[in-house]
Design a protein around this motif. Structure first.
Motif, PDB file in Angstrom:
ATOM      1  N   GLN A 178       0.813  -1.212   0.000  1.00  0.00           N
ATOM      2  CA  GLN A 178       0.000   0.000   0.000  1.00  0.00           C
ATOM      3  C   GLN A 178       0.847   1.263   0.000  1.00  0.00           C
ATOM      4  O   GLN A 178       0.339   2.346  -0.290  1.00  0.00           O
ATOM      5  N   ARG A 179       2.135   1.147   0.334  1.00  0.00           N
ATOM      6  CA  ARG A 179       3.051   2.280   0.256  1.00  0.00           C
ATOM      7  C   ARG A 179       3.713   2.388  -1.112  1.00  0.00           C
ATOM      8  O   ARG A 179       4.559   3.249  -1.327  1.00  0.00           O
ATOM      9  N   GLY A 180       3.363   1.492  -2.017  1.00  0.00           N
ATOM     10  CA  GLY A 180       3.876   1.580  -3.375  1.00  0.00           C
ATOM     11  C   GLY A 180       4.976   0.612  -3.714  1.00  0.00           C
ATOM     12  O   GLY A 180       5.487   0.630  -4.845  1.00  0.00           O
ATOM     13  N   ALA A 181       5.394  -0.247  -2.798  1.00  0.00           N
ATOM     14  CA  ALA A 181       6.447  -1.220  -3.089  1.00  0.00           C
ATOM     15  C   ALA A 181       5.886  -2.365  -3.915  1.00  0.00           C
ATOM     16  O   ALA A 181       4.717  -2.735  -3.788  1.00  0.00           O
ATOM     17  N   SER A 182       6.720  -2.916  -4.769  1.00  0.00           N
ATOM     18  CA  SER A 182       6.351  -4.162  -5.446  1.00  0.00           C
ATOM     19  C   SER A 182       6.706  -5.303  -4.499  1.00  0.00           C
ATOM     20  O   SER A 182       7.829  -5.411  -4.013  1.00  0.00           O
ATOM     21  N   VAL A 183       5.704  -6.146  -4.215  1.00  0.00           N
ATOM     22  CA  VAL A 183       5.831  -7.175  -3.184  1.00  0.00           C
ATOM     23  C   VAL A 183       5.463  -8.534  -3.762  1.00  0.00           C
ATOM     24  O   VAL A 183       4.494  -8.657  -4.523  1.00  0.00           O
ATOM     25  N   VAL A 184       6.242  -9.541  -3.402  1.00  0.00           N
ATOM     26  CA  VAL A 184       5.904 -10.930  -3.703  1.00  0.00           C
ATOM     27  C   VAL A 184       5.790 -11.667  -2.376  1.00  0.00           C
ATOM     28  O   VAL A 184       6.681 -11.586  -1.529  1.00  0.00           O
ATOM     29  N   VAL A 185       4.687 -12.372  -2.188  1.00  0.00           N
ATOM     30  CA  VAL A 185       4.481 -13.213  -1.010  1.00  0.00           C
ATOM     31  C   VAL A 185       4.594 -14.664  -1.447  1.00  0.00           C
ATOM     32  O   VAL A 185       3.955 -15.074  -2.426  1.00  0.00           O
ATOM     33  N   VAL A 186       5.398 -15.442  -0.737  1.00  0.00           N
ATOM     34  CA  VAL A 186       5.582 -16.853  -1.063  1.00  0.00           C
ATOM     35  C   VAL A 186       5.074 -17.688   0.100  1.00  0.00           C
ATOM     36  O   VAL A 186       5.559 -17.561   1.230  1.00  0.00           O
ATOM     37  N   GLU A 187       4.096 -18.537  -0.171  1.00  0.00           N
ATOM     38  CA  GLU A 187       3.459 -19.365   0.860  1.00  0.00           C
ATOM     39  C   GLU A 187       3.643 -20.849   0.523  1.00  0.00           C
ATOM     40  O   GLU A 187       3.442 -21.262  -0.619  1.00  0.00           O
ATOM     41  N   ALA A 188       4.007 -21.637   1.535  1.00  0.00           N
ATOM     42  CA  ALA A 188       4.223 -23.066   1.320  1.00  0.00           C
ATOM     43  C   ALA A 188       2.921 -23.823   1.139  1.00  0.00           C
ATOM     44  O   ALA A 188       2.867 -24.832   0.428  1.00  0.00           O
TER      45      ALA A 188
END
Length: 660
Positions: A178-188
């Protein structure tokens, strides 16, 4: 039973083991056929064999050797009484034999009492237990997240990659996206919602939990439960929302360098409280909770109604008791429905079904992560200058240890809130399946011993897990215990453990995280016993007819017996495997924050001492145990870490986070 290690003689021994644990016995009356029904009559040996076939080859061979040892002693031709004695004798022969027999017995009971009939959807024993089984639910909400499937090798780039999507990882992902960063979440784990939750116990263990359900520590002293799916533990926990105690925050500030949490933590707690819609309007007290309150009131102890992250508009007490298997009502405001949705809507990419093997570094700084799908074998690489490790206190140290980072404290200081259980029969049906598993608690002793006291809480009731948890002394005793189950109320006490040497996580030969835990600290031992005693006195005051403690010898008290003598007998039960049965749904502290790199993994702001760009974002960051159900503390601390990470990125002129 077509598995390589189960030849015909071994298969016959396995069938006989299952029928020794749950045999057909004569008993009058037997209106539900409970006494007459054996494990093999319900197809349990075949199901146990299928589950054994999923074990690693070395464990399969160990089970095969155990079955061979029983065959050599004439197990299949012996009487029921002789078979029971053979199992007891072999359990005393070695820890490995005891573990194997315990596993076979636990699986047999779990399947016999927990698995539904595939044609009717009900287990024929459920009527005996008073268990209504899965109930109708409102139409499911559509899935609002579209995760990336790891069907083929995939490389992504981001400003931040977050390992884990539970209480900590989801908050950080949302705040940064929400602050503008590109984010990747990795879940097992996988992605499941109300359309998938069927309220069946075995399905939930296999799909929503770490290592497919209750898993003992390597030393078998404590059985662990942890979520492993998109949303992590917030999908399967019991929605007990407790704010971080003042004395915990002051200790973290004064002794571990988190100076701001003493006075500037309320706003983080408030932010989480608001996003989760925490309230006290969805906390109906079921019969077991009413008994706890009755006992507390009689003793003059403090009893509190629990605040819960529940949507008032969708809350249904009739289905709330099943929420540990996934909340069909969609009332539970898990991270899957809140922060992960926020992150996804803000542009974050989410990958499910990927086990992160290590953090990548370049020049001593974070440069991304690499992982693999256990199903397809496809590899994932995420290039990112910032990595948030939030895989939970059982798996986060594994990531660091496989990566060769984190320093000497990585994996140390495992805290569990070790819990003990007391059963109390009241002579009336408790109907514990109705209402939330934790809607009230006794907090009279939470501040004892300088803030290292204990809580007394309720539990979620199950059929299979309850049957496998009840100590099996012999088949007749166990069947009687299940027949009496519908009239029982269960309580648990959980302590705020303080012993630095109690527990740790290390890697096995295959590079997988393995937890160890024994209650070595004398203060922790004393507090566990105080918690058991308090539970006993509460149930006596509430009018219980019979009380038993969850221990392998199942100590019993009947009304009219001497309570003090009963407490003395219980005090003599050792706090270890093969004696007092302990369990823990809260894991903390294995990558803790602090000022000293020799005793902590991350600095007080959450960044690793030895690897810039790697941050800890889950309960493993706790300097000490929280002493309360930790979800809210995890999320508030993650909210703080997200701010710290964003500020650090701004200081280094990261364009994506500069505005933060």
């Amino acid at each position: 039973m077509s598995t390589e290690f189960l030849n015909q003689p071994r298969a016959e021994v396995l069938r006989t083991v299952c029928d020794t644990i749950v045999p057909s016995l004569e008993h009058v009356p037997d209106p539900h056929g409970h006494w007459a029904r054996s494990a093999s009559a319900y197809g349990v040996p075949e199901s146990v064999a299928e589950m054994l076939a999923t074990l690693p080859p070395e464990m399969q061979e160990g089970m095969g050797q155990l079955l061979d040892a029983l065959a050599a002693q004439g197990f299949t031709g012996a009487s029921q009484a002789s078979r029971e004695q053979l199992l007891r004798n072999l359990s005393l022969a070695s820890p490995d034999a005891a573990a194997g027999i315990g596993a076979l017995g636990g699986l047999t009971l779990l399947l016999h009492y927990g698995a539904p009939d595939p044609t009717t959807g009900r287990n024929p024993v459920w009527d005996l237990l008073g268990y209504p089984g899965p109930i109708s639910a409102p139409p499911p909400e559509p899935k609002s997240i579209e995760p990336l499937a790891l069907d083929a090798d995939l490389t992504l780039e981001a400003d931040v990659v977050v390992i884990g999507s539970g209480a900590g990882g989801a908050v950080i992902a949302a705040e940064l996206a929400q602050r503008g960063a590109s984010v990747v979440v990795v879940e097992a784990g996988g992605y499941f919602n109300e359309a998938d939750f069927n309220q069946y116990e075995l399905w939930a263990w296999q799909n929503l939990y770490w290592r497919a359900g209750p898993t003992p520590t390597v030393d078998r002293n404590v059985t662990l439960q942890a979520g492993s799916c998109l949303g992590g533990g917030t999908v399967v926990n019991w929605t007990n929302c407790l704010r971080t105690k003042r004395w915990v925050r002051e200790e973290w500030a004064a002794q571990h360098g988190l100076s701001d949490v003493a006075d500037d933590f309320e706003r983080h707690l408030d932010a989480v409280w608001s996003r989760l819609s925490v309230n006290d309007e969805c906390s109906d007290l079921n019969q077991p909770h009413q008994m706890l309150k009755r006992g507390a009131d009689a003793l003059g102890w403090s009893f509190q109604t629990v605040t819960r992250n529940a949507d008032r508009g969708r809350y249904d007490p009739a289905s709330a008791g099943y929420m540990g298997f996934g909340d069909q009502s969609a009332s539970k405001q898990s991270t899957m429905k809140t922060y992960l949705r926020d992150a996804f809507e803000a542009g974050a990419k989410i990958v499910t079904g990927c086990f992160v093997e290590r953090v990548l570094t370049d020049g001593g700084r974070a440069s991304g992560v690499s992982g693999r799908s256990p199903v397809t074998g496809a590899e994932l690489t995420v290039r990112a200058p910032r990595v948030v490790v939030a895989a939970g206190a059982l798996e986060s140290p594994g990531v660091l240890l496989r990566s060769g980072i984190g320093g000497p404290a990585a994996g140390r200081y495992l805290r569990l809130h070790p819990s003990t259980a007391v059963f109390a029969a009241y002579g009336d049906e408790m109907a514990p399946w109705w209402g939330a598993p934790q809607s009230g608690l006794i907090d009279e002793f939470v501040g004892a011993d300088d803030g290292y006291g204990f809580l007394i809480e309720g539990v979620q009731y199950t059929t299979g897990l309850s049957a496998s948890a009840l100590p099996w002394l012999d088949a007749r005793q166990h069947k009687q215990a299940l027949e009496d189950f519908r009239d029982a109320g269960t309580s648990v006490s959980l302590i705020r453990d303080r012993g630095d040497a109690n527990g740790w996580v290390e890697l096995d030969a295959a590079g997988l995280a393995q937890p160890f835990y024994a209650v070595r600290d004398p203060g922790d031992q004393a507090m566990i016993r105080r918690g058991i005693e308090a539970q006993i006195r509460c149930h006596v005051a509430a009018g219980a007819h019979q009380i038993s403690v969850l221990a392998d010898q199942l100590p019993l008290w009947n009304r009219g017996d001497d309570v003090e003598d009963f407490i003395r007998r219980v005090d003599r039960v050792p706090l270890r495997a093969g004696a007092m049965r302990m369990f823990a749904a809260h894991q903390m502290g294995t990558c803790r924050m602090g000022e000293d790199p020799s005793t902590s993994v991350a600095s007080p702001n959450g960044e690793l001492h030895d690897t810039p760009g790697v941050w800890i974002g889950d309960a493993s960051a706790f300097p000490t145990a929280s002493g309360t159900n930790p979800m809210i503390t995890i999320m508030a601390l993650a909210h703080r870490t997200a701010e710290q990470l964003a500020q650090a990125a701004g200081a280094t002129r990261d364009p994506a986070l500069q505005e933060a």
